[in-house]
Design a protein around this motif. Structure first.
Motif, PDB file in Angstrom:
ATOM      1  N   GLY A  20       0.813  -1.224   0.000  1.00 35.12           N
ATOM      2  CA  GLY A  20       0.000   0.000   0.000  1.00 35.12           C
ATOM      3  C   GLY A  20       0.835   1.257   0.000  1.00 35.12           C
ATOM      4  O   GLY A  20       1.740   1.423  -0.826  1.00 35.12           O
ATOM      5  N   ASP A  21       0.543   2.168   0.949  1.00 32.67           N
ATOM      6  CA  ASP A  21       1.230   3.458   0.967  1.00 32.67           C
ATOM      7  C   ASP A  21       2.485   3.448   1.821  1.00 32.67           C
ATOM      8  O   ASP A  21       3.037   4.516   2.109  1.00 32.67           O
ATOM      9  CB  ASP A  21       0.278   4.555   1.458  1.00 32.67           C
ATOM     10  N   ARG A  25       5.138   6.442   3.405  1.00 27.22           N
ATOM     11  CA  ARG A  25       5.350   6.626   4.845  1.00 27.22           C
ATOM     12  C   ARG A  25       6.845   6.563   5.183  1.00 27.22           C
ATOM     13  O   ARG A  25       7.330   7.340   6.008  1.00 27.22           O
ATOM     14  CB  ARG A  25       4.592   5.554   5.641  1.00 27.22           C
ATOM     15  N   LEU A  26       7.561   5.653   4.530  1.00 31.99           N
ATOM     16  CA  LEU A  26       9.004   5.557   4.761  1.00 31.99           C
ATOM     17  C   LEU A  26       9.695   6.844   4.336  1.00 31.99           C
ATOM     18  O   LEU A  26      10.570   7.363   5.052  1.00 31.99           O
ATOM     19  CB  LEU A  26       9.582   4.353   4.008  1.00 31.99           C
ATOM     20  N   GLU A  57      11.998  -3.629  -3.391  1.00 28.68           N
ATOM     21  CA  GLU A  57      12.597  -2.783  -4.432  1.00 28.68           C
ATOM     22  C   GLU A  57      12.353  -1.290  -4.228  1.00 28.68           C
ATOM     23  O   GLU A  57      13.313  -0.495  -4.190  1.00 28.68           O
ATOM     24  CB  GLU A  57      12.103  -3.219  -5.817  1.00 28.68           C
ATOM     25  N   PRO A  58      11.089  -0.837  -4.055  1.00 32.34           N
ATOM     26  CA  PRO A  58      10.898   0.620  -3.880  1.00 32.34           C
ATOM     27  C   PRO A  58      11.485   1.134  -2.566  1.00 32.34           C
ATOM     28  O   PRO A  58      11.977   2.268  -2.512  1.00 32.34           O
ATOM     29  CB  PRO A  58       9.374   0.784  -3.910  1.00 32.34           C
ATOM     30  N   LEU A  59      11.452   0.304  -1.522  1.00 32.29           N
ATOM     31  CA  LEU A  59      11.983   0.731  -0.225  1.00 32.29           C
ATOM     32  C   LEU A  59      13.497   0.872  -0.285  1.00 32.29           C
ATOM     33  O   LEU A  59      14.069   1.807   0.280  1.00 32.29           O
ATOM     34  CB  LEU A  59      11.585  -0.270   0.862  1.00 32.29           C
ATOM     35  N   GLN A  60      14.128  -0.040  -0.989  1.00 34.26           N
ATOM     36  CA  GLN A  60      15.582   0.002  -1.135  1.00 34.26           C
ATOM     37  C   GLN A  60      16.000   1.263  -1.896  1.00 34.26           C
ATOM     38  O   GLN A  60      16.985   1.924  -1.539  1.00 34.26           O
ATOM     39  CB  GLN A  60      16.054  -1.256  -1.866  1.00 34.26           C
TER      40      GLN A  60
END
Length: 215
Positions: A20-21, A25-26, A57-60
Motif C-alpha cells: 500500500g502506501d 510513509r518511509l 525494491e521501492p523501499l531500497q
C-alpha cells in the motif's frame, strides 16, 4: 543541537506489512530526520523470496536516495539477492562469518544478542559490525523473553568499539536511559509506524538531543 551531532541515531525496522502506501510513509519518516536515521531493516515473515524482493525494491531505492543503509532481517540469501547493504542475524539465522563470505567485506552485519554479554563478545569476535541488545521494554512488535538493563549498554560501550543497538518497545518517552547508557542506535518500529511517522521521528530527535545534553 543539530541531528548531525546526536550521540545516538535511529535504526528503523519495518512493520510486517509494507504494501500500500508504506513507501510514502518511509519517505516521510526518513525526511523528518535527516542525519538521524542511518539504517532501515526490511523485516518480512512467511512470504517467499520473490515476493519479498518485489516489496523491497521501492523501499531500497528510497533508502539509497537518502544514504540510509538497507538491512535485511534474518535472511543472508535474500540480502545477497537484493544486493542489500547488510543483514541482521538472529541467533538461529547463520553466523557473521557465513554472512561475510556471502555478502562481502563491505556488508553491515548485525547480530541479536538478547541480554547476553557472552553472545555479544562471540558476535564481535566472529566479525559482526554491530550487536543488538533487548528487549529493554515490552514490545508490541514481537514477543520477547529477554529483558536487559541499560547498564549492559554502558558496559559494552566502555569495553568495545563495535556499535550497540538497543531494541524493544522504545519510544520518545522512555528512550533517555538508553541514550544516557551509551546506545549507538535505537531500533524502533511500533513507535514510528503506529501513528504519525514524521512526528514520531521529530519527537525522537528532541528526546535524544535532551538526553545527550544531560549526559
Amino acid at each position: 543541537m543539530s541531528d548531525q551531532t546526536l550521540s545516538t541515531q535511529l535504526y528503523l525496522i519495518s512493520p510486517l506489512d509494507v504494501s500500500g502506501d508504506f513507501p510514502q510513509r518511509l519517505e516521510r519518516a526518513l525526511d523528518a530526520g535527516p542525519g538521524l536515521i542511518t539504517a532501515f531493516q526490511f523485516r518480512m515473515k512467511d512470504i517467499d523470496q520473490h515476493e519479498a524482493a518485489r516489496l523491497a525494491e521501492p523501499l531500497q531505492a528510497i533508502c539509497a536516495a537518502r544514504d540510509v543503509a538497507f538491512i535485511v532481517n534474518d535472511s543472508i540469501a535474500l540480502a545477497k539477492r537484493l544486493k542489500a547493504d547488510g543483514v541482521h542475524l538472529g541467533q538461529k539465522d547463520g553466523s557473521p562469518k557465513e554472512a561475510r563470505q556471502e555478502l562481502g567485506q563491505h556488508a553491515q552485519i548485525g547480530v541479536t544478542c538478547h541480554d547476553s554479554r557472552h553472545l555479544a563478545m562471540e558476535a564481535g569476535e566472529a566479525g559482526a559490525d554491530y550487536v543488538a541488545f533487548g528487549a529493554f521494554y515490552p514490545s508490541t512488535t514481537k514477543e520477547t523473553e529477554h529483558r536487559p538493563e541499560p547498564e549492559l549498554l554502558s558496559w559494552w560501550t566502555h569495553l568495545f568499539e563495535i556499535p550497540s543497538v538497543a531494541i524493544g518497545g522504545i519510544t520518545p518517552q522512555n528512550c533517555a536511559p538508553l541514550v544516557e547508557a551509551g546506545a549507538d542506535f535505537l531500533a524502533v518500529s511500533g513507535a514510528i509506524w503506529n501513528g504519525n511517522e514524521a512526528q514520531a521521528v521529530k519527537d525522537f530527535a528532541k528526546a535524544i538531543a535532551k538526553a545527550s545534553a544531560d549526559q
